[in-house]
Write a protein that holds these residues in place. Structure first.
Motif, mmCIF file in Angstrom:
data_model
loop_
_atom_site.group_PDB
_atom_site.id
_atom_site.type_symbol
_atom_site.label_atom_id
_atom_site.label_comp_id
_atom_site.label_asym_id
_atom_site.label_seq_id
_atom_site.Cartn_x
_atom_site.Cartn_y
_atom_site.Cartn_z
ATOM 1 N N GLY A 1 0.805 -1.223 0.000
ATOM 2 C CA GLY A 1 0.000 0.000 0.000
ATOM 3 C C GLY A 1 0.833 1.265 0.000
ATOM 4 N N VAL B 1 8.280 3.175 1.394
ATOM 5 C CA VAL B 1 9.535 3.884 1.110
ATOM 6 C C VAL B 1 9.331 5.374 1.383
ATOM 7 C CG1 VAL B 1 10.970 4.680 -0.802
ATOM 8 C CG2 VAL B 1 10.627 2.270 -0.465
ATOM 9 N N ALA C 1 8.807 13.960 -5.956
ATOM 10 C CA ALA C 1 8.775 14.817 -7.143
ATOM 11 C C ALA C 1 8.142 14.037 -8.285
ATOM 12 C CB ALA C 1 10.183 15.240 -7.521
ATOM 13 N N VAL D 1 1.983 -10.263 4.860
ATOM 14 C CA VAL D 1 1.908 -11.488 4.056
ATOM 15 C C VAL D 1 3.131 -12.322 4.409
ATOM 16 C CG1 VAL D 1 2.110 -12.387 1.694
ATOM 17 C CG2 VAL D 1 0.653 -10.409 2.152
ATOM 18 N N LEU E 1 8.138 -0.203 -7.275
ATOM 19 C CA LEU E 1 9.512 -0.649 -7.037
ATOM 20 C C LEU E 1 9.668 -2.150 -7.228
ATOM 21 C CD1 LEU E 1 10.229 1.607 -3.930
ATOM 22 C CD2 LEU E 1 11.001 1.971 -6.279
ATOM 23 N N ILE F 1 7.162 7.389 -10.229
ATOM 24 C CA ILE F 1 5.705 7.500 -10.104
ATOM 25 C C ILE F 1 5.079 7.503 -11.503
ATOM 26 C CG2 ILE F 1 3.813 8.987 -9.296
ATOM 27 C CD1 ILE F 1 5.617 9.693 -6.880
HETATM 28 C C1 LIG Z 1 15.895 7.450 -2.711
HETATM 29 C C2 LIG Z 1 14.633 7.415 -3.501
HETATM 30 C C3 LIG Z 1 14.064 8.613 -3.959
HETATM 31 C C4 LIG Z 1 12.904 8.587 -4.743
HETATM 32 N N1 LIG Z 1 12.386 9.749 -5.252
HETATM 33 C C5 LIG Z 1 11.361 9.700 -6.130
HETATM 34 C C6 LIG Z 1 10.841 10.859 -6.740
HETATM 35 O O1 LIG Z 1 11.250 11.967 -6.438
HETATM 36 N N2 LIG Z 1 9.851 10.717 -7.647
HETATM 37 C C7 LIG Z 1 9.349 9.507 -7.992
HETATM 38 O O2 LIG Z 1 8.494 9.425 -8.877
HETATM 39 N N3 LIG Z 1 9.779 8.393 -7.379
HETATM 40 C C8 LIG Z 1 10.768 8.460 -6.476
HETATM 41 N N4 LIG Z 1 11.201 7.325 -5.877
HETATM 42 C C9 LIG Z 1 10.497 6.082 -6.104
HETATM 43 C C10 LIG Z 1 9.237 6.096 -5.271
HETATM 44 O O3 LIG Z 1 9.544 6.251 -3.913
HETATM 45 C C11 LIG Z 1 8.492 4.800 -5.481
HETATM 46 O O4 LIG Z 1 8.342 4.560 -6.842
HETATM 47 C C12 LIG Z 1 7.133 4.889 -4.883
HETATM 48 O O5 LIG Z 1 7.209 5.299 -3.564
HETATM 49 C C13 LIG Z 1 6.430 3.582 -4.961
HETATM 50 O O6 LIG Z 1 6.916 2.689 -4.042
HETATM 51 P P1 LIG Z 1 6.132 1.335 -3.908
HETATM 52 O O7 LIG Z 1 4.722 1.637 -3.588
HETATM 53 O O8 LIG Z 1 6.437 0.502 -5.077
HETATM 54 O O9 LIG Z 1 6.871 0.670 -2.658
HETATM 55 P P2 LIG Z 1 6.788 0.990 -1.090
HETATM 56 O O10 LIG Z 1 6.574 2.416 -0.817
HETATM 57 O O11 LIG Z 1 8.002 0.337 -0.489
HETATM 58 O O12 LIG Z 1 5.501 0.217 -0.595
HETATM 59 C C14 LIG Z 1 5.536 -1.175 -0.409
HETATM 60 C C15 LIG Z 1 4.283 -1.593 0.300
HETATM 61 O O13 LIG Z 1 4.296 -3.006 0.426
HETATM 62 C C16 LIG Z 1 3.986 -3.335 1.751
HETATM 63 N N5 LIG Z 1 4.597 -4.628 2.073
HETATM 64 C C17 LIG Z 1 5.868 -5.038 1.844
HETATM 65 N N6 LIG Z 1 6.038 -6.277 2.312
HETATM 66 C C18 LIG Z 1 4.844 -6.665 2.820
HETATM 67 C C19 LIG Z 1 4.382 -7.849 3.456
HETATM 68 N N7 LIG Z 1 5.186 -8.893 3.674
HETATM 69 N N8 LIG Z 1 3.106 -7.888 3.860
HETATM 70 C C20 LIG Z 1 2.264 -6.840 3.673
HETATM 71 N N9 LIG Z 1 2.644 -5.706 3.081
HETATM 72 C C21 LIG Z 1 3.928 -5.626 2.669
HETATM 73 C C22 LIG Z 1 4.520 -2.197 2.586
HETATM 74 O O14 LIG Z 1 3.904 -2.144 3.842
HETATM 75 C C23 LIG Z 1 4.133 -1.034 1.714
HETATM 76 O O15 LIG Z 1 2.790 -0.690 1.949
HETATM 77 C C24 LIG Z 1 12.310 7.345 -5.041
HETATM 78 C C25 LIG Z 1 12.846 6.159 -4.527
HETATM 79 C C26 LIG Z 1 13.990 6.181 -3.764
HETATM 80 C C27 LIG Z 1 14.557 4.888 -3.233
#
Ligand SMILES: Cc1cc2nc3c(=O)[nH]c(=O)nc-3n(C[C@H](O)[C@H](O)[C@H](O)COP(=O)(O)OP(=O)(O)OC[C@H]3O[C@@H](n4cnc5c(N)ncnc54)[C@H](O)[C@@H]3O)c2cc1C
Length: 511
Positions: A12, A45, A50, A185, A333, A346
């Motif tokens: 989420g 994360v 941005a 999970v 990610l 994003i």
């Molecule tokens: C240093 C850095 C800077 C960034 N800056 C930018 C930016 O400026 N602009 C941009 O577009 N993107 C940026 N990004 C990328 C951006 O942060 C991600 O693309 C975005 O936040 C999406 O992350 P996500 O939802 O894929 O993963 P996450 O935010 O990691 O979410 C993962 C989810 O999975 C859940 N989860 C994981 N394991 C389990 C489990 N076992 N059971 C239940 N739930 C679980 C977690 O609780 C969480 O809700 C950046 C990334 C990094 C590393």
């Protein structure tokens, strides 16, 4: 009638909630049912702050109100990214969300600029970009709707607090029928012969079955990677940064409508102004600097008091060889990460979600749709990859090992061809699918110090003195119009004030 597809979203963060919001915002309940699992204990994360202008299309498509979303996520406007010290130390340029100049005689503006350059009239190309001139003065207003007006030659995106944006989308999705399940999970069950995902098991023992699983579990890639063993293609050879330190600091007077990226010894530092604070981070290569030195560099380069300790993050540049595998689609990610230099993550989530909406299956497994989805995502990732590599490769810095390494590493053929075309006669490939459009390439080519040696012959059809007069007039027109634009801070305060927006703290001396 086909029964609705039961979608289970694992995760989420921004990816999970963007996916959930789009599915329930666009597809009717007779097409799909959406459940999302997330773990508060694991968290997100939360550093995606941005964005790119395309996010406005996403918000509009699912029915998000802009001022409401901006106020809820402490958002500000973004007209582009300033790159400091990238091509060489002391340099600065902006990659704007907009065009440079206007075409004359059916020829792109930069061809006239290149002609003037070769005739010994070196104009600063950034003076011909309306959004860049606005960035320099911290001004903002919405683009004009009249396509003839110079004020219509740009677009805009947002800076926002990623936690708050995810929370906002959660409220949006839950109000439209998405069901949230809290917990971890701990297991993924696969079909013994066909290998597709049948269910996930929660720590509580609850088993959640579904038809289509969206892996939005972040870097863990719980389903696509850990359970299905999906491959990952690394691009660290060209994009060597693999770590980041992130820290928020107090908001300063410099309330810029753009992200700042400052090249440092072993990577680069971001600065993102929000209404309640400024986001900062140092993205670096662990091969060229220690974590302690990176943290120290970051903390000594903030323009307000730090509001927390620096938070370390690790990643590997690359992408899944297939983001849609069996009945699992990886988004965010879990599907790949190309470092945040051009705020593309994003955007890649958005494209994946939009492609999924168009290719939404009727059955649990549909290899034809999966292949098409993967083809579309491959194009997107490879386009972004080449654009990012250009920033690292085209540098003349000689003060640090990372920059020499990047300059000496041969770029992919696809990028070499693009650079050759531009330096030969200023031509820029305009492709149909994927980021980025020619104005973006132009900004980075020129900003990184690449100059065209020739220009399109067609440009010679206009008398040279007429071109020079037009350039002088356009430059003045842009300067005059921008001078009348509102101040960015005041614009935000009037349009989308956040409940916890803070007034700027005085800048730290010496910062
Ligand atoms: C240093 C850095 C800077 C960034 N800056 C930018 C930016 O400026 N602009 C941009 O577009 N993107 C940026 N990004 C990328 C951006 O942060 C991600 O693309 C975005 O936040 C999406 O992350 P996500 O939802 O894929 O993963 P996450 O935010 O990691 O979410 C993962 C989810 O999975 C859940 N989860 C994981 N394991 C389990 C489990 N076992 N059971 C239940 N739930 C679980 C977690 O609780 C969480 O809700 C950046 C990334 C990094 C590393």
């Amino acid at each position: 009638m086909t029964k609705p597809i039961d979608v289970v979203i694992v995760g989420g963060g921004t990816a999970g909630w963007m996916s959930a919001a789009a599915l329930v915002g666009v597809l009717k309940p007779n097409i799909c049912r959406v459940r999302l699992i997330e773990s508060e204990e694991i968290g997100i994360v939360g550093v995606g702050e941005a964005t790119l202008p395309q996010i406005r299309d996403f918000n509009e498509a699912i029915g998000v109100s802009e001022p409401e979303m901006m106020a809820a996520s402490n958002a500000t406007f973004k007209l582009g990214i300033e790159f400091r010290d990238w091509g060489f130390k002391g340099s600065s340029y902006v990659h704007p969300f907009g065009k440079h100049g206007e075409p004359w005689g059916g020829v792109a503006f930069h061809q006239h600029w290149a002609r003037a350059l070769q005739a010994g009239r070196p104009y600063e190309i950034q003076d011909f970009s309306y959004p860049i001139v606005a960035c320099r003065q911290n001004r903002f207003e919405f683009p004009a709707s009249d396509p003839e007006a110079i004020e219509s030659t740009y677009s805009y995106a947002y800076h926002f607090d990623a936690h708050l944006y995810a929370k906002y989308l959660r409220g949006f999705a839950e109000a439209r029928g998405a069901q949230r399940i809290e917990g971890k999970v701990v297991d993924v069950a696969l079909h013994p012969e066909r290998g597709e995902v049948l269910s996930v098991t929660m720590q509580s023992g609850e088993v959640i079955a579904g038809d289509l699983f969206l892996d939005c579990s972040g870097f863990r890639a719980l389903v696509i990677g850990q359970a299905l063993g999906g491959g990952f293609e690394e691009w660290t050879k060209w994009l060597p940064c693999d770590r980041a330190m992130a820290v928020p600091c107090a908001r300063s007077d410099d309330f810029s409508p753009y992200t700042r990226s400052t090249a440092r010894e072993a990577g680069w530092q971001w600065r993102i102004p929000l209404q309640h604070r400024t986001g900062n981070g140092y993205v670096y290569s662990s091969a060229f600097i220690s974590d302690e030195a990176a943290a120290a560099t970051l903390m000594s380069n903030l323009d307000g008091a730090a509001l927390a300790d620096p938070r370390p993050l690790r990643f590997t540049a690359g992408r899944r060889t297939a983001s849609w595998l069996k009945n699992c689609v990886a988004i965010g990610l879990a599907s790949g990460f190309l470092e945040p230099l051009e705020s593309t993550s994003i955007y890649l989530i958005q494209v994946a979600v939009m492609n999924l909406l168009r290719l939404f299956p009727r059955a649990r497994v549909d290899p034809v749709l999966a292949d098409e989805f993967n083809r579309l995502m491959d194009v997107e990732y490879e386009r972004v990859r080449d654009f990012l590599i250009l920033h690292y490769h085209a540098n003349t810095r000689d003060d640090a090992e990372l920059w020499r390494h990047c300059r000496e590493t041969e770029p992919p053929d696809s990028l070499q061809e693009k650079i050759a075309l531009f330096t030969h006669r200023g031509q820029i490939e305009a492709y149909k699918d994927g980021l980025f459009a020619p104005p973006s390439w132009l900004a980075v080519y020129v900003g990184q110090g690449l100059a065209p040696r020739g220009y399109e012959r067609l440009a010679d059809s206009l008398p040279f003195d007429q071109v020079i007069r037009s350039m002088d007039a356009l430059r003045s027109r842009i300067a005059d119009r921008v001078a009348a634009m509102p101040d960015h801070a005041r614009f935000v305060q009037g349009y989308c004030p956040a409940a916890d927006a803070v007034q700027p703290a005085p800048a730290l001396s010496g910062a």
